[in-house]
Design a protein around this motif. Sequence first.
Motif, PDB file in Angstrom:
ATOM      1  N   VAL A  60      30.160  39.904  42.044  1.00  0.00           N
ATOM      2  CA  VAL A  60      31.527  39.772  41.596  1.00  0.00           C
ATOM      3  C   VAL A  60      32.103  41.168  41.445  1.00  0.00           C
ATOM      4  CG1 VAL A  60      33.006  39.004  39.708  1.00  0.00           C
ATOM      5  CG2 VAL A  60      31.069  37.616  40.388  1.00  0.00           C
ATOM      6  N   LEU A  61      33.224  41.426  42.106  1.00  0.00           N
ATOM      7  CA  LEU A  61      33.905  42.702  42.009  1.00  0.00           C
ATOM      8  C   LEU A  61      35.157  42.539  41.170  1.00  0.00           C
ATOM      9  CD1 LEU A  61      34.311  45.681  42.823  1.00  0.00           C
ATOM     10  CD2 LEU A  61      35.501  44.825  44.869  1.00  0.00           C
ATOM     11  N   VAL A  62      35.284  43.355  40.122  1.00  0.00           N
ATOM     12  CA  VAL A  62      36.491  43.412  39.305  1.00  0.00           C
ATOM     13  C   VAL A  62      37.059  44.804  39.540  1.00  0.00           C
ATOM     14  CG1 VAL A  62      37.427  43.277  36.972  1.00  0.00           C
ATOM     15  CG2 VAL A  62      35.485  41.832  37.611  1.00  0.00           C
ATOM     16  N   SER A  63      38.170  44.890  40.270  1.00  0.00           N
ATOM     17  CA  SER A  63      38.698  46.190  40.673  1.00  0.00           C
ATOM     18  C   SER A  63      40.195  46.267  40.410  1.00  0.00           C
ATOM     19  CB  SER A  63      38.422  46.418  42.166  1.00  0.00           C
ATOM     20  OG  SER A  63      38.872  47.695  42.554  1.00  0.00           O
ATOM     21  N   GLY A  64      40.599  47.323  39.701  1.00  0.00           N
ATOM     22  CA  GLY A  64      42.018  47.554  39.460  1.00  0.00           C
ATOM     23  C   GLY A  64      42.675  46.504  38.587  1.00  0.00           C
ATOM     24  N   CYS A  65      41.914  45.893  37.698  1.00  0.00           N
ATOM     25  CA  CYS A  65      42.431  44.819  36.851  1.00  0.00           C
ATOM     26  C   CYS A  65      42.714  45.315  35.438  1.00  0.00           C
ATOM     27  CB  CYS A  65      41.424  43.675  36.762  1.00  0.00           C
ATOM     28  SG  CYS A  65      41.110  42.857  38.316  1.00  0.00           S
TER      29      CYS A  65
ATOM     30  N   ASP B  37      35.647  37.859  24.026  1.00  0.00           N
ATOM     31  CA  ASP B  37      35.082  38.984  24.764  1.00  0.00           C
ATOM     32  C   ASP B  37      36.014  39.171  25.956  1.00  0.00           C
ATOM     33  OD1 ASP B  37      32.792  39.306  23.150  1.00  0.00           O
ATOM     34  OD2 ASP B  37      31.694  37.800  24.293  1.00  0.00           O
ATOM     35  N   GLY B  38      36.357  40.415  26.266  1.00  0.00           N
ATOM     36  CA  GLY B  38      37.278  40.634  27.378  1.00  0.00           C
ATOM     37  C   GLY B  38      36.737  40.121  28.696  1.00  0.00           C
ATOM     38  N   LEU B  39      35.487  40.430  28.986  1.00  0.00           N
ATOM     39  CA  LEU B  39      34.812  39.997  30.207  1.00  0.00           C
ATOM     40  C   LEU B  39      33.426  39.522  29.813  1.00  0.00           C
ATOM     41  CD1 LEU B  39      34.818  39.859  33.337  1.00  0.00           C
ATOM     42  CD2 LEU B  39      33.916  42.178  33.315  1.00  0.00           C
ATOM     43  N   SER B  40      33.107  38.282  30.153  1.00  0.00           N
ATOM     44  CA  SER B  40      31.820  37.705  29.772  1.00  0.00           C
ATOM     45  C   SER B  40      31.045  37.308  31.023  1.00  0.00           C
ATOM     46  CB  SER B  40      32.038  36.475  28.890  1.00  0.00           C
ATOM     47  OG  SER B  40      30.816  35.947  28.453  1.00  0.00           O
ATOM     48  N   ASN B  41      29.849  37.872  31.155  1.00  0.00           N
ATOM     49  CA  ASN B  41      28.982  37.570  32.298  1.00  0.00           C
ATOM     50  C   ASN B  41      27.716  36.911  31.756  1.00  0.00           C
ATOM     51  OD1 ASN B  41      27.446  37.546  34.629  1.00  0.00           O
ATOM     52  ND2 ASN B  41      26.892  39.690  34.463  1.00  0.00           N
ATOM     53  N   MET B  42      27.680  35.597  31.795  1.00  0.00           N
ATOM     54  CA  MET B  42      26.549  34.862  31.233  1.00  0.00           C
ATOM     55  C   MET B  42      25.406  34.703  32.232  1.00  0.00           C
ATOM     56  SD  MET B  42      27.647  34.555  28.250  1.00  0.00           S
ATOM     57  CE  MET B  42      26.483  33.490  27.450  1.00  0.00           C
ATOM     58  N   GLY B  43      25.660  34.909  33.507  1.00  0.00           N
ATOM     59  CA  GLY B  43      24.642  34.732  34.539  1.00  0.00           C
ATOM     60  C   GLY B  43      23.569  35.805  34.485  1.00  0.00           C
ATOM     61  N   MET B  44      22.371  35.445  34.882  1.00  0.00           N
ATOM     62  CA  MET B  44      21.263  36.398  34.909  1.00  0.00           C
ATOM     63  C   MET B  44      21.151  37.105  36.259  1.00  0.00           C
ATOM     64  SD  MET B  44      19.896  36.568  32.018  1.00  0.00           S
ATOM     65  CE  MET B  44      18.503  37.533  32.534  1.00  0.00           C
TER      66      MET B  44
ATOM     67  N   GLY C  23      34.355  44.267  24.462  1.00  0.00           N
ATOM     68  CA  GLY C  23      35.079  44.376  25.723  1.00  0.00           C
ATOM     69  C   GLY C  23      34.331  43.699  26.849  1.00  0.00           C
ATOM     70  N   ILE C  24      33.013  43.950  26.936  1.00  0.00           N
ATOM     71  CA  ILE C  24      32.156  43.329  27.950  1.00  0.00           C
ATOM     72  C   ILE C  24      30.902  42.800  27.276  1.00  0.00           C
ATOM     73  CG2 ILE C  24      30.779  43.695  30.037  1.00  0.00           C
ATOM     74  CD1 ILE C  24      32.619  46.055  30.705  1.00  0.00           C
ATOM     75  N   PHE C  25      30.579  41.544  27.554  1.00  0.00           N
ATOM     76  CA  PHE C  25      29.302  40.956  27.165  1.00  0.00           C
ATOM     77  C   PHE C  25      28.620  40.548  28.464  1.00  0.00           C
ATOM     78  CE2 PHE C  25      26.487  37.440  26.510  1.00  0.00           C
ATOM     79  CZ  PHE C  25      25.778  37.804  25.387  1.00  0.00           C
ATOM     80  N   SER C  26      27.403  41.062  28.695  1.00  0.00           N
ATOM     81  CA  SER C  26      26.730  40.743  29.947  1.00  0.00           C
ATOM     82  C   SER C  26      25.248  40.513  29.736  1.00  0.00           C
ATOM     83  CB  SER C  26      26.928  41.879  30.955  1.00  0.00           C
ATOM     84  OG  SER C  26      26.339  41.537  32.189  1.00  0.00           O
ATOM     85  N   ASN C  27      24.744  39.423  30.302  1.00  0.00           N
ATOM     86  CA  ASN C  27      23.307  39.152  30.260  1.00  0.00           C
ATOM     87  C   ASN C  27      22.562  39.955  31.319  1.00  0.00           C
ATOM     88  OD1 ASN C  27      23.140  37.379  28.083  1.00  0.00           O
ATOM     89  ND2 ASN C  27      23.712  35.637  29.335  1.00  0.00           N
ATOM     90  N   SER C  28      23.155  40.104  32.508  1.00  0.00           N
ATOM     91  CA  SER C  28      22.485  40.864  33.565  1.00  0.00           C
ATOM     92  C   SER C  28      23.026  42.291  33.585  1.00  0.00           C
ATOM     93  CB  SER C  28      22.685  40.199  34.929  1.00  0.00           C
ATOM     94  OG  SER C  28      24.036  40.243  35.316  1.00  0.00           O
ATOM     95  N   ASP C  29      22.288  43.173  34.215  1.00  0.00           N
ATOM     96  CA  ASP C  29      22.749  44.553  34.328  1.00  0.00           C
ATOM     97  C   ASP C  29      23.953  44.614  35.261  1.00  0.00           C
ATOM     98  OD1 ASP C  29      20.569  44.019  36.316  1.00  0.00           O
ATOM     99  OD2 ASP C  29      21.231  45.947  37.090  1.00  0.00           O
ATOM    100  N   PHE C  30      24.760  45.662  35.106  1.00  0.00           N
ATOM    101  CA  PHE C  30      25.958  45.805  35.921  1.00  0.00           C
ATOM    102  C   PHE C  30      26.358  47.270  36.017  1.00  0.00           C
ATOM    103  CE2 PHE C  30      27.453  45.411  31.615  1.00  0.00           C
ATOM    104  CZ  PHE C  30      28.514  46.296  31.525  1.00  0.00           C
ATOM    105  N   LEU C  31      27.306  47.543  36.912  1.00  0.00           N
ATOM    106  CA  LEU C  31      27.832  48.886  37.129  1.00  0.00           C
ATOM    107  C   LEU C  31      29.314  48.906  36.802  1.00  0.00           C
ATOM    108  CD1 LEU C  31      27.547  51.805  38.255  1.00  0.00           C
ATOM    109  CD2 LEU C  31      28.027  50.839  40.526  1.00  0.00           C
TER     110      LEU C  31
ATOM    111  N   PRO D 296      32.913  32.467  33.411  1.00  0.00           N
ATOM    112  CA  PRO D 296      34.058  32.271  34.297  1.00  0.00           C
ATOM    113  C   PRO D 296      33.741  32.492  35.765  1.00  0.00           C
ATOM    114  CG  PRO D 296      34.209  34.361  33.163  1.00  0.00           C
ATOM    115  CD  PRO D 296      33.023  33.623  32.573  1.00  0.00           C
ATOM    116  N   PHE D 297      32.566  33.030  36.087  1.00  0.00           N
ATOM    117  CA  PHE D 297      32.225  33.337  37.467  1.00  0.00           C
ATOM    118  C   PHE D 297      31.315  32.276  38.089  1.00  0.00           C
ATOM    119  CE2 PHE D 297      34.381  37.117  37.052  1.00  0.00           C
ATOM    120  CZ  PHE D 297      34.005  37.767  35.908  1.00  0.00           C
ATOM    121  N   GLY D 298      31.040  31.200  37.369  1.00  0.00           N
ATOM    122  CA  GLY D 298      30.183  30.158  37.899  1.00  0.00           C
ATOM    123  C   GLY D 298      28.711  30.489  37.743  1.00  0.00           C
ATOM    124  N   PRO D 299      27.816  29.653  38.231  1.00  0.00           N
ATOM    125  CA  PRO D 299      26.389  29.876  38.054  1.00  0.00           C
ATOM    126  C   PRO D 299      25.906  31.130  38.781  1.00  0.00           C
ATOM    127  CG  PRO D 299      26.807  27.823  39.269  1.00  0.00           C
ATOM    128  CD  PRO D 299      28.129  28.446  38.972  1.00  0.00           C
TER     129      PRO D 299
END
Length: 116
Positions: free
Chosen positions: A1-6, A13-20, A39-47, A112-115
Motif C-alpha cells: 500500500v502506497l500513501v503518497s502526497g496525502c 489513529d490517523g493511519l491504522s495498519n492492522m495487517g501483518m 498518528g500511525i499504528f502499525s502491526n507490520s514494519d513499514f517505511l 482500511p486496507f483489507g486483509p
Amino acid sequence: VLVSGCDVYGGSDGLSNMGMATKLHINGDTEIRFAASRGIFSNSDFLIEDSEVSNCGAYGIKARGGAFTKGDCDIQPGPWDHSITHLGTSESYQHGDGGGVWWNKGGTGLNPFGPG
C-alpha cells in the motif's frame, strides 16, 4: 500500500495498519496530523519517507513490527521511538526487516486496507 502526497487529519489513529503482511510505504510529503491517539499504528514494519506525523493526542508512531524513516521526516516523539530506525540515503529497506515486538493475539480494530 502506497500513501503518497496525502493529508490525513484526525481520527482515533490517523493511519491504522492492522495487517501483518501489508507492505506499507508512506512518502511524498504526506502529513498525518491531529489524530486523537497516535498518528500511525502499525502491526507490520513499514517505511516512511519525507513525511510528517505531528500534533497527535498521544504520540506519533506505535510500530509493533518496527518502522523505518528515510529522508526529511518530522515524527512526533513517543514511548515507541525505540522501534523506529532512521536509514541513511544509501541504505535500503525490505519489508520484514523490522524484527519488532509483535506477537499475534488476534488484534482489534478495523483495517482500511483489507486483509494482509
